[in-house]
Design a protein around this motif. Structure first.
Motif, PDB file in Angstrom:
ATOM      1  N   ALA A 151       0.802  -1.273  -0.037  1.00 12.58           N
ATOM      2  CA  ALA A 151       0.025   0.117   0.112  1.00 12.58           C
ATOM      3  C   ALA A 151       0.783   1.268   0.257  1.00 12.58           C
ATOM      4  O   ALA A 151       0.397   2.136  -0.760  1.00 12.58           O
ATOM      5  CB  ALA A 151      -0.930   0.006   1.197  1.00 12.58           C
ATOM      6  N   GLU A 152       1.945   1.361   0.731  1.00 18.98           N
ATOM      7  CA  GLU A 152       2.655   2.487   0.668  1.00 18.98           C
ATOM      8  C   GLU A 152       3.371   2.647  -0.586  1.00 18.98           C
ATOM      9  O   GLU A 152       3.845   3.871  -0.910  1.00 18.98           O
ATOM     10  CB  GLU A 152       3.858   2.405   2.043  1.00 18.98           C
ATOM     11  CG  GLU A 152       3.214   2.514   3.152  1.00 18.98           C
ATOM     12  CD  GLU A 152       2.725   3.760   3.493  1.00 18.98           C
ATOM     13  OE1 GLU A 152       3.066   4.828   3.197  1.00 18.98           O
ATOM     14  OE2 GLU A 152       1.440   4.029   4.013  1.00 18.98           O
ATOM     15  N   MET A 153       4.041   1.599  -1.136  1.00 27.08           N
ATOM     16  CA  MET A 153       4.896   1.350  -2.370  1.00 27.08           C
ATOM     17  C   MET A 153       4.089   2.001  -3.651  1.00 27.08           C
ATOM     18  O   MET A 153       4.330   2.563  -4.290  1.00 27.08           O
ATOM     19  CB  MET A 153       5.259   0.292  -2.879  1.00 27.08           C
ATOM     20  CG  MET A 153       6.406  -0.434  -1.884  1.00 27.08           C
ATOM     21  SD  MET A 153       7.920   0.785  -2.015  1.00 27.08           S
ATOM     22  CE  MET A 153       8.382   0.421  -3.624  1.00 27.08           C
ATOM     23  N   ASN A 154       2.501   1.856  -3.379  1.00 27.57           N
ATOM     24  CA  ASN A 154       1.596   2.546  -4.298  1.00 27.57           C
ATOM     25  C   ASN A 154       1.480   3.969  -4.339  1.00 27.57           C
ATOM     26  O   ASN A 154       0.803   4.500  -5.266  1.00 27.57           O
ATOM     27  CB  ASN A 154       0.342   1.543  -4.218  1.00 27.57           C
ATOM     28  CG  ASN A 154       0.150   0.348  -4.780  1.00 27.57           C
ATOM     29  OD1 ASN A 154       1.152   0.043  -5.747  1.00 27.57           O
ATOM     30  ND2 ASN A 154      -0.410  -0.596  -4.078  1.00 27.57           N
ATOM     31  N   LYS A 155       1.630   4.492  -3.072  1.00 25.80           N
ATOM     32  CA  LYS A 155       1.627   5.732  -3.017  1.00 25.80           C
ATOM     33  C   LYS A 155       2.946   6.442  -3.303  1.00 25.80           C
ATOM     34  O   LYS A 155       3.078   7.816  -3.304  1.00 25.80           O
ATOM     35  CB  LYS A 155       1.387   6.139  -1.306  1.00 25.80           C
ATOM     36  CG  LYS A 155       0.086   5.702  -0.606  1.00 25.80           C
ATOM     37  CD  LYS A 155       0.074   6.094   0.706  1.00 25.80           C
ATOM     38  CE  LYS A 155      -1.052   5.291   1.391  1.00 25.80           C
ATOM     39  NZ  LYS A 155      -1.062   5.645   2.825  1.00 25.80           N
ATOM     40  N   VAL A 156       3.960   5.957  -3.593  1.00 31.35           N
ATOM     41  CA  VAL A 156       5.331   6.573  -4.116  1.00 31.35           C
ATOM     42  C   VAL A 156       4.920   7.132  -5.498  1.00 31.35           C
ATOM     43  O   VAL A 156       4.597   6.457  -6.178  1.00 31.35           O
ATOM     44  CB  VAL A 156       6.309   5.351  -4.077  1.00 31.35           C
ATOM     45  CG1 VAL A 156       7.778   5.995  -4.489  1.00 31.35           C
ATOM     46  CG2 VAL A 156       6.452   4.852  -2.491  1.00 31.35           C
ATOM     47  N   THR A 157       5.736   8.468  -5.454  1.00 28.27           N
ATOM     48  CA  THR A 157       5.747   8.866  -6.919  1.00 28.27           C
ATOM     49  C   THR A 157       6.888   8.655  -7.456  1.00 28.27           C
ATOM     50  O   THR A 157       7.950   9.222  -6.918  1.00 28.27           O
ATOM     51  CB  THR A 157       5.147  10.447  -6.846  1.00 28.27           C
ATOM     52  OG1 THR A 157       6.128  10.944  -6.102  1.00 28.27           O
ATOM     53  CG2 THR A 157       3.660  10.816  -6.576  1.00 28.27           C
ATOM     54  N   PRO A 178      10.333   9.084 -10.235  1.00 30.06           N
ATOM     55  CA  PRO A 178      10.738   9.990 -11.015  1.00 30.06           C
ATOM     56  C   PRO A 178      10.558   9.509 -12.690  1.00 30.06           C
ATOM     57  O   PRO A 178      10.692   8.325 -12.918  1.00 30.06           O
ATOM     58  CB  PRO A 178      12.120  10.182 -10.498  1.00 30.06           C
ATOM     59  CG  PRO A 178      12.356   8.933  -9.878  1.00 30.06           C
ATOM     60  CD  PRO A 178      11.229   8.333  -9.649  1.00 30.06           C
ATOM     61  N   SER A 179      10.256  10.531 -13.236  1.00 28.79           N
ATOM     62  CA  SER A 179      10.572  10.345 -14.851  1.00 28.79           C
ATOM     63  C   SER A 179      11.906   9.880 -15.054  1.00 28.79           C
ATOM     64  O   SER A 179      12.732  10.065 -14.556  1.00 28.79           O
ATOM     65  CB  SER A 179      10.037  11.403 -15.647  1.00 28.79           C
ATOM     66  OG  SER A 179      10.866  12.514 -15.373  1.00 28.79           O
ATOM     67  N   LYS A 180      12.187   9.501 -16.484  1.00 22.24           N
ATOM     68  CA  LYS A 180      13.480   9.179 -16.962  1.00 22.24           C
ATOM     69  C   LYS A 180      13.954  10.125 -16.842  1.00 22.24           C
ATOM     70  O   LYS A 180      15.416  10.288 -16.394  1.00 22.24           O
ATOM     71  CB  LYS A 180      13.231   8.478 -18.362  1.00 22.24           C
ATOM     72  CG  LYS A 180      14.398   7.872 -18.888  1.00 22.24           C
ATOM     73  CD  LYS A 180      14.334   7.383 -20.181  1.00 22.24           C
ATOM     74  CE  LYS A 180      15.666   6.901 -20.740  1.00 22.24           C
ATOM     75  NZ  LYS A 180      15.564   6.152 -22.028  1.00 22.24           N
ATOM     76  N   ASP A 181      13.767  11.408 -17.328  1.00 21.77           N
ATOM     77  CA  ASP A 181      14.606  12.544 -17.420  1.00 21.77           C
ATOM     78  C   ASP A 181      14.918  13.077 -16.023  1.00 21.77           C
ATOM     79  O   ASP A 181      16.284  13.290 -15.682  1.00 21.77           O
ATOM     80  CB  ASP A 181      14.017  13.865 -18.078  1.00 21.77           C
ATOM     81  CG  ASP A 181      13.728  13.358 -19.688  1.00 21.77           C
ATOM     82  OD1 ASP A 181      14.565  12.631 -20.211  1.00 21.77           O
ATOM     83  OD2 ASP A 181      12.699  14.107 -20.287  1.00 21.77           O
ATOM     84  N   GLU A 182      14.021  12.834 -15.199  1.00 17.35           N
ATOM     85  CA  GLU A 182      14.425  13.223 -13.656  1.00 17.35           C
ATOM     86  C   GLU A 182      15.476  12.393 -13.135  1.00 17.35           C
ATOM     87  O   GLU A 182      16.226  12.671 -12.558  1.00 17.35           O
ATOM     88  CB  GLU A 182      12.981  13.357 -12.619  1.00 17.35           C
ATOM     89  CG  GLU A 182      12.237  14.286 -12.886  1.00 17.35           C
ATOM     90  CD  GLU A 182      10.952  14.336 -12.048  1.00 17.35           C
ATOM     91  OE1 GLU A 182      10.859  15.262 -11.064  1.00 17.35           O
ATOM     92  OE2 GLU A 182      10.265  13.300 -12.241  1.00 17.35           O
ATOM     93  N   LEU A 183      15.474  11.201 -13.537  1.00 19.25           N
ATOM     94  CA  LEU A 183      16.305   9.956 -12.780  1.00 19.25           C
ATOM     95  C   LEU A 183      17.753  10.503 -13.462  1.00 19.25           C
ATOM     96  O   LEU A 183      18.617  10.469 -12.715  1.00 19.25           O
ATOM     97  CB  LEU A 183      15.643   8.649 -13.279  1.00 19.25           C
ATOM     98  CG  LEU A 183      16.410   7.569 -12.817  1.00 19.25           C
ATOM     99  CD1 LEU A 183      16.697   7.557 -11.286  1.00 19.25           C
ATOM    100  CD2 LEU A 183      16.128   6.179 -13.407  1.00 19.25           C
ATOM    101  N   ILE A 184      17.602  10.739 -14.819  1.00 16.60           N
ATOM    102  CA  ILE A 184      19.185  10.855 -15.405  1.00 16.60           C
ATOM    103  C   ILE A 184      19.732  11.981 -14.690  1.00 16.60           C
ATOM    104  O   ILE A 184      20.938  12.141 -14.399  1.00 16.60           O
ATOM    105  CB  ILE A 184      18.908  11.220 -17.158  1.00 16.60           C
ATOM    106  CG1 ILE A 184      18.611   9.946 -17.653  1.00 16.60           C
ATOM    107  CG2 ILE A 184      20.047  11.646 -17.559  1.00 16.60           C
ATOM    108  CD1 ILE A 184      18.103   9.825 -19.050  1.00 16.60           C
ATOM    109  N   ARG A 185      18.714  13.203 -14.731  1.00 16.87           N
ATOM    110  CA  ARG A 185      19.456  14.470 -14.066  1.00 16.87           C
ATOM    111  C   ARG A 185      19.870  14.233 -12.520  1.00 16.87           C
ATOM    112  O   ARG A 185      20.993  14.731 -12.159  1.00 16.87           O
ATOM    113  CB  ARG A 185      18.457  15.503 -14.017  1.00 16.87           C
ATOM    114  CG  ARG A 185      18.192  16.114 -15.231  1.00 16.87           C
ATOM    115  CD  ARG A 185      17.412  17.608 -15.142  1.00 16.87           C
ATOM    116  NE  ARG A 185      16.067  17.481 -14.529  1.00 16.87           N
ATOM    117  CZ  ARG A 185      15.018  17.223 -15.294  1.00 16.87           C
ATOM    118  NH1 ARG A 185      15.015  17.132 -16.561  1.00 16.87           N
ATOM    119  NH2 ARG A 185      13.993  17.172 -14.474  1.00 16.87           N
ATOM    120  N   ALA A 186      19.146  13.670 -11.705  1.00 18.46           N
ATOM    121  CA  ALA A 186      19.445  13.332 -10.524  1.00 18.46           C
ATOM    122  C   ALA A 186      20.945  12.379 -10.477  1.00 18.46           C
ATOM    123  O   ALA A 186      21.537  12.619  -9.459  1.00 18.46           O
ATOM    124  CB  ALA A 186      18.525  12.542  -9.652  1.00 18.46           C
ATOM    125  N   SER A 187      20.739  11.230 -11.249  1.00 18.25           N
ATOM    126  CA  SER A 187      21.949  10.427 -11.215  1.00 18.25           C
ATOM    127  C   SER A 187      23.310  11.470 -11.610  1.00 18.25           C
ATOM    128  O   SER A 187      24.212  11.067 -11.168  1.00 18.25           O
ATOM    129  CB  SER A 187      21.708   9.383 -12.301  1.00 18.25           C
ATOM    130  OG  SER A 187      20.708   8.850 -11.661  1.00 18.25           O
TER     131      SER A 187
END
Length: 152
Positions: free
Chosen positions: A103-109, A111-120
């Motif tokens: 239930a908690e994992m379903n609440k997680v938003t 990141p999009s692919k672009d957000e993931l790349i930028r954060a990485s």
């Protein structure tokens, strides 16, 4: 009043012990938390199977190649481990925890692919910058200690 609450609480989901649950065949709250429970059971099964495979590869050399026990012991442990993996995810206390996890994992938003790349990229450059900084501090202190004669 608290006596009534504790007695009713032990009769519900939280009160059953794992040892008593091992001998039931029912599925607890079958439609809730399916993915997490299936993945948890799969992880337990893989661990049990790898352990039994390792035991199977060891026992024939220790007990003799033609020993029936060298094959029967890992097979019996595998069967018991598979049953345990199925039962542990249907133990009410653990199953309720896994249901809550899903239930908690379903609440997680996520990141999009672009957000993931930028954060990485930010994380990689930060780690690189910190590594260079620590290296320079190490070189600086090594020079200072060599200069004043603490190290040679």
């Amino acid at each position: 009043m608290s006596k009534d609450l504790t007695q009713s609480g032990t009769a519900g989901a939280g009160g059953s012990s794992l040892s008593s649950e091992l001998f039931h065949a029912g599925v607890y709250k079958a439609n809730q938390g399916r993915i997490v429970r299936q993945l948890t059971a799969l992880a337990v099964w893989v661990i049990v199977a790898l352990g039994c495979w390792r035991l199977y590869s060891f026992l024939p050399s220790a007990m003799g190649e033609s020993s029936l026990a060298a094959r029967a012991i890992p097979a019996a442990l595998l069967a018991a481990g598979l049953w345990f993996g199925f039962r542990v995810v249907n133990w009410p206390r653990f199953a309720d925890f896994l249901i809550a996890v899903e239930a908690e994992m379903n609440k997680v938003t996520w990141p999009s692919k672009d957000e993931l790349i930028r954060a990485s990229v930010v994380v990689i450059f930060t780690i690189f910058f910190l590594a260079i900084t620590l290296f320079l501090f190490d070189v600086l202190w090594q020079f200072i200690f060599n200069f004043i004669g603490v190290t040679s």
